[in-house]
Write a protein that holds these residues in place. Structure first.
Motif, short mmCIF file in Angstrom:
data_model
loop_
_atom_site.label_atom_id
_atom_site.label_comp_id
_atom_site.label_asym_id
_atom_site.label_seq_id
_atom_site.Cartn_x
_atom_site.Cartn_y
_atom_site.Cartn_z
N ALA B 46 0.84 -1.20 0.00
CA ALA B 46 0.00 0.00 0.00
C ALA B 46 0.88 1.25 0.00
N ARG B 47 1.93 1.22 0.82
CA ARG B 47 2.84 2.36 0.95
C ARG B 47 3.51 2.67 -0.39
N SER B 49 2.16 1.93 -3.30
CA SER B 49 1.14 1.95 -4.35
C SER B 49 1.11 3.30 -5.06
N ARG B 51 -1.67 4.52 -5.97
CA ARG B 51 -2.89 5.18 -5.49
C ARG B 51 -2.54 6.02 -4.27
N TRP B 53 -4.21 7.79 -2.07
CA TRP B 53 -4.91 7.66 -0.79
C TRP B 53 -4.43 6.42 -0.03
N LEU B 54 -4.15 5.36 -0.80
CA LEU B 54 -3.70 4.11 -0.18
C LEU B 54 -2.30 4.29 0.41
N ALA B 55 -1.43 4.93 -0.36
CA ALA B 55 -0.07 5.18 0.11
C ALA B 55 -0.12 6.08 1.35
N LEU B 57 -2.61 6.34 3.59
CA LEU B 57 -3.08 5.58 4.76
C LEU B 57 -1.95 4.73 5.35
N ALA B 58 -1.20 4.07 4.45
CA ALA B 58 -0.10 3.22 4.92
C ALA B 58 0.96 4.06 5.62
#
Lengths: 255, 258
Positions: B46-47, B49, B51, B53-55, B57-58
């Protein structure tokens, strides 16, 4: 109009057809609407000053770089952003890099076996046989069990060639394959490439090895500023360059 | 002769209790290491990614759990979550109602946050040219990750991982504040019974030292096996600038890649 040679009709078009190719890096235009058709089995040498776009051009052919405009058709497959299409084209096109890029954690043999095993699902024994066959072709059968760190630059580059050959591609791309080598190792790598050229494979080679170009190339292409400035048969290319830019370039490298 | 600060008889008598404590410490090391690593992989993806927003959040997860002191994190899980009535009534109370469960959760979150960065740094250290060569061979992204990126990343990240594991082992000592009798808690209770300030603590230290060194030996053997492809260079590759929790960023890792 005179009919095209039979080869074209029989195999259904050129190995690679590039039309109006454009590639940007930010505001820099690396490829500027470039056209190039390559026949099946043709050996092409691309040269030009650094930054002229020659590496970018061959890296676009197997989609290591994504082009921004124009079209690339490889063996009848039109290159798009679609992942499946990219994979299909990469199965047809092998590539050899300036810095070898072998897998350091795998032996020479395992380097050659990885792609056939993963892409074609070959069993270990069959993949090993295939890999040994091509390692023999680059005269490295004795070094099959060694790790890349144990091999000289020339040997590493020959393993890289064998690794590409193991996927049995119909087209081979060479991106300055001898530029990172010590002078005494250049010969062994060029020797292997000349042997390959004698077979039917289509070869596109970015190199400044003019001796190699003279002996092997059906056609030499000179690039500058993202365009093809001149393209001719090897003998004409070297003896009677038309453009001033090519004359200057040849004067520089042949000095 | 009583120059030694150690009461040998007391040390000998304490051995069984200390071993029990060591067992608890070992379990509180092993479980969070496994859970934390399992958690670190998806968070690391995710970090990294595309995307945003995903990065984000991570990254928020990493920033929070790496920044939060482990002791306070443990307090928050143990005392804080118990204030939420819905949780007390819910099925997860089996986990959060026990000090052991809370310690596992807090330690795993902490370890995961650190491992995300160790993992990310190791993956970024894989030379781009080698990844390109795999792609040019027509190897799928998934297979490139499994057969090329990960095997190399493990080699590049092994020393950073070892540092994390070693400091993590010693960090587990704080679980004694939520009534778990790990190695440190056992030593403390012997001190409280005997008022001998040195013997139990020094014995516990010896146990930690032995534990950490067993881990070190396992890592050394693992590293030697992984780096058999360049045995002569292995020693050079093993030299890591700084120690403990200082080696965290990708740029640090890049310096040690062979």
């Amino acid at each position: 109009m005179i009919a095209q040679p039979a080869a074209t009709a029989e195999t259904g078009g050129p190995a690679i057809a590039i039309a109006g190719l454009v590639k940007h890096y930010g505001s820099h235009r690396a490829l500027n609407g470039l056209d190039l058709d390559i026949r099946r089995g043709e050996k092409i040498v691309i040269c030009g000053p650094s930054g002229s776009g020659k590496s970018t051009l061959i890296r676009c052919i197997n989609a290591l770089e994504r082009h921004d405009g124009g079209s690339i058709v490889v063996n009848g497959i039109r290159l798009t952003a679609d992942e499946g299409t990219v994979q299909d084209i990469r199965q047809e096109v092998g590539m050899v890099f300036q810095h070898f890029n072998l897998f350091p954690h795998l032996t020479a043999l395992e380097n050659c076996m990885l792609a056939p095993r993963l892409n074609r699902g070959l069993a270990k024994a069959r993949a090993e046989k295939l890999a040994m066959h091509y390692l023999e072709r680059v005269h490295l059968a004795d070094h099959a069990r060694k790790y890349p760190a144990r091999l000289s630059g020339g040997q590493q580059q020959r393993v890289a060639i064998a690794r590409a050959l193991c996927m049995e591609p119909r087209i081979l791309l060479f991106d300055e394959p001898t530029s990172a080598l010590d002078p005494e190792m250049v010969k062994e790598v060029l020797g292997v490439m000349e042997e390959l050229a004698a077979g039917g494979v289509t070869m596109i080679c970015v190199t400044h090895e003019m001796g190699f170009a003279r002996r092997v190339a059906d056609r030499c292409v000179f690039m500058d500023h993202g365009e093809i400035v001149e393209s001719a048969e090897a003998s004409t290319f070297f003896q009677a360059p038309e453009s001033g830019r090519l004359r200057d370039f040849l004067a520089q490298i042949l000095r | 002769m009583n120059g030694l600060p150690i009461d040998v008889d007391l040390a000998w008598e304490s051995l069984p209790a200390l071993f029990d404590g060591l067992k608890v410490t070992a379990i509180l090391t092993a479980l969070p290491l496994l859970l934390g690593l399992a958690l670190a992989f998806p968070i690391c993806f995710a970090r990294m990614s595309d995307r945003r927003w995903l990065a984000f959040l991570a990254e928020a997860f990493v920033t929070f759990f790496r920044g939060a002191p482990l002791l306070i994190l443990l307090y928050l899980v143990y005392y804080g979550l118990g204030q939420i009535e819905a949780l007390r009534e819910g099925p997860f109370w089996v986990l959060f109602g026990s000090p052991f469960g809370c310690a596992i959760v807090a330690l795993s979150l902490n370890h995961a946050a650190y491992m995300v960065e160790v993992l990310r740094g190791s993956l970024l250290a894989v030379p781009h040219g080698i990844v390109e060569a795999s792609e040019a061979l027509g190897i799928s992204r998934r297979n490139v990750f499994i057969w090329v990126k990960m095997p190399l990343a493990i080699r590049y990240g092994l020393k950073a991982y070892q540092n994390e594991v070693v400091s993590f082992i010693k960090g587990t000592a704080i679980v004694s504040v939520v009534t778990i009798t790990d190695l440190t808690a056992v030593a403390n209770s012997i001190f409280e019974q005997t008022y001998d300030p040195f013997t139990p603590i020094l014995c516990a230290a010896a146990f930690y030292w032995a534990f950490v060194n067993v881990v070190r030996i396992v890592f050394d053997l693992w590293g030697r096996w992984l780096n058999r492809h360049n045995a002569e260079d292995a020693a050079a590759a093993a030299v890591v600038p700084g120690r403990g929790r200082s080696l965290r960023s990708a740029s640090d890792l890049k310096q040690v890649t062979p």
